[in-house]
Design an enzyme around this catalytic site. Structure first.
Site, short mmCIF file in Angstrom:
data_model
loop_
_atom_site.label_atom_id
_atom_site.label_comp_id
_atom_site.label_asym_id
_atom_site.label_seq_id
_atom_site.Cartn_x
_atom_site.Cartn_y
_atom_site.Cartn_z
N LEU A 120 0.97 -1.06 -0.11
CA LEU A 120 0.08 0.05 -0.09
C LEU A 120 0.90 1.27 0.22
O LEU A 120 1.80 1.39 0.68
CB LEU A 120 -0.89 -0.07 1.31
N GLN A 156 -4.69 -6.63 -6.67
CA GLN A 156 -5.32 -7.21 -5.52
C GLN A 156 -6.60 -6.31 -4.81
O GLN A 156 -6.51 -5.15 -4.78
CB GLN A 156 -4.16 -7.02 -4.39
N CYS A 164 -4.24 -8.19 5.38
CA CYS A 164 -4.04 -6.94 5.93
C CYS A 164 -4.44 -6.92 7.42
O CYS A 164 -5.93 -7.13 7.50
CB CYS A 164 -4.58 -5.91 4.86
N HIS A 170 1.46 -15.23 3.71
CA HIS A 170 2.51 -14.42 4.25
C HIS A 170 2.67 -15.51 5.87
O HIS A 170 1.65 -15.41 6.45
CB HIS A 170 1.91 -13.23 4.92
N ASN A 201 5.50 -15.72 1.61
CA ASN A 201 5.78 -14.13 1.54
C ASN A 201 6.32 -14.02 3.07
O ASN A 201 5.66 -14.83 4.00
CB ASN A 201 4.47 -13.50 1.30
N GLY A 202 7.15 -13.02 3.28
CA GLY A 202 7.50 -12.59 4.60
C GLY A 202 8.92 -12.85 4.94
O GLY A 202 9.34 -14.25 5.06
N GLY A 203 9.75 -12.10 5.18
CA GLY A 203 11.02 -11.89 5.54
C GLY A 203 12.06 -12.47 4.56
O GLY A 203 13.04 -12.75 4.86
N GLY A 259 8.58 -8.11 -0.60
CA GLY A 259 8.17 -6.88 -0.57
C GLY A 259 9.19 -5.97 -0.10
O GLY A 259 9.76 -5.53 -1.13
#
Length: 325
Positions: free
Chosen positions: A15, A66, A96, A167, A207-209, A229
Site C-alpha cells: 500500500l 489485489q 491486511c 504471509h 511471503n514474509g522476511g 516486498g
C-alpha cells in the site's frame, strides 16, 4: 526445460508503494516477475476514480490486481472490470491487519470467516476467465494453530481455489500497527512448506522476511514460489538477482539502461502533469550498496520535490554513483 522455470517470483502488493510507476520500473528490471497492484477496495473501484485506481501501462504486464472487500457481488463486479482492462490475475486480500481494513470487514479478519472467503472466491472466479488467488496470513490472534490454518485453506480450496500466497506470520488484530505486524509475529515458514507437502495439487507461494537469493532458493525447494516486498523496495536490483537465480533468460539491460528507459517514462508522465516527486520514489534503491548511493538518494529527495517537472534531476543524481555493476 529447466525445472526452475516453473517456479514463481512476485513483488508483493504494498500500500502506497506498488503504484503504476513502481510497477513500470520493476518491469524494466525483470520481464518474468509477477507484479501486484496496491490493495484496491471495491468501493474505490465501483464508486471512485477508476482510472486513478486501476490505470496501468500495457508494458507492466503481467499485473495482478489485489482487491479488498467481502461482498461477493461487488468483488465479482470488480473482477470483471479488471479483466476487461487487461489484468492477468485477481487476488483477494485476506492478510491486511490494519484497523481501517477491519472496519471494512476485509483483510486478515476474514480468516475468521472461511466460508465467506470461499463464497467471495467463487463469485469472482465465476465472473472471469483469468486466475483468482488468495493472499492470507497463517492465522489471526490466538487462532494460529496449523490445523486451523489448514481448515481455512481446505474450505477455500473446496470452492475451487488452487493458488494461495501465504504471509508466514499470524496477524494480531489488536495492539500492533500494520508495520509491527510485518515484523513482530514470528515467521512460521513450515506452515507453507507443510501445506505444499500435504497438498501437492495446490500452488503455494510464500511471503514474509525473504531478503536474499539464498533464502528464496531455500523456499523454491519446498514451495512453488516466493513473493518479496520491502526487500525489493529497498534494493530493486535484487529482483534481477532472483530472476537469474531462477534460471530465467538474462535480461539485457544493466542499471544504466534501466534508468535511461525509466527517465523516458518519467518525461512522458511529466508531460501528463505528474510531479517528479512521485516518480523518483521507486528508483531510490537502484544503486543500493554501491559507492555514492547515499548522495544519489539525497539529491533525488532534495531536488525532486523542488524541481517537480525537471527530469534532469535524475541525471544529476546519477553522477554521484561510481563503480556500477
Amino acid at each position: 526445460m529447466n525445472a526452475a522455470i516453473d517456479r514463481r517470483l512476485a513483488v508483493a502488493p504494498m500500500l502506497d508503494w506498488t503504484d503504476r510507476h513502481c510497477r513500470y520500473f520493476h518491469r524494466l528490471i525483470s520481464d518474468r516477475v509477477l507484479l501486484y497492484t496496491e490493495m484496491v477496495t471495491c468501493p474505490a473501484i465501483l464508486r471512485g476514480d477508476r482510472d486513478k485506481y486501476l490505470g496501468f501501462s500495457p508494458e507492466e504486464n503481467p499485473v495482478a490486481l489485489q482487491l479488498g472487500g467481502s461482498d461477493p457481488a461487488d468483488l465479482a463486479a470488480c473482477a470483471r472490470i479488471a479483466e476487461d482492462l487487461g489484468y492477468a490475475e485477481i487476488n483477494l486480500n485476506v492478510g491486511c491487519p490494519s484497523d481501517r481494513v477491519q472496519k471494512g470487514r476485509f483483510g486478515a479478519c476474514l480468516m475468521k470467516e472461511p466460508e465467506l472467503v470461499a463464497e467471495c472466491f467463487a463469485a469472482m472466479q465465476n465472473a472471469v476467465t483469468i486466475p483468482v488467488t488468495i493472499k492470507s496470513r497463517i492465522g489471526v490472534d490466538d487462532d494460529d494453530a496449523y490445523e486451523s490454518f489448514v481448515s481455512f485453506i481446505t474450505t477455500v480450496q473446496a470452492a475451487g481455489c488452487d493458488t494461495f500466497i501465504i504471509h508466514a506470520r499470524k496477524a494480531l488484530l489488536q495492539g500492533l500497527s500494520p508495520k509491527q505486524n510485518r515484523t513482530v509475529p514470528p515467521l512460521k515458514y513450515h506452515y507453507a512448506h507443510d501445506l505444499k507437502a500435504a497438498h501437492p495439487e495446490l500452488t503455494v507461494v510464500v511471503n514474509g522476511g525473504i531478503d536474499t537469493v539464498a533464502v528464496a532458493q531455500s523456499h523454491w525447494q519446498q514451495v512453488d514460489g516466493v513473493m518479496v516486498g520491502r526487500a525489493f523496495w529497498n534494493d530493486p536490483w535484487l529482483i534481477r538477482e532472483m530472476h537469474e537465480a531462477l534460471g530465467f533468460a538474462p535480461m539485457q539491460r544493466d542499471r544504466d539502461a534501466v534508468l535511461t528507459a525509466y527517465v523516458a517514462y518519467c518525461q512522458a508522465m511529466l508531460q501528463q502533469g505528474l510531479s517528479l516527486h512521485w516518480l523518483i520514489r521507486p528508483i531510490l534503491g537502484l544503486f543500493h550498496g554501491l559507492p555514492g548511493n547515499k548522495k544519489w538518494k539525497s539529491h533525488l529527495v532534495t531536488e525532486g520535490p523542488r524541481r517537480k517537472d525537471d527530469v534532469s534531476v535524475i541525471a544529476e543524481a546519477r553522477e554521484w554513483v561510481k563503480h556500477v555493476s
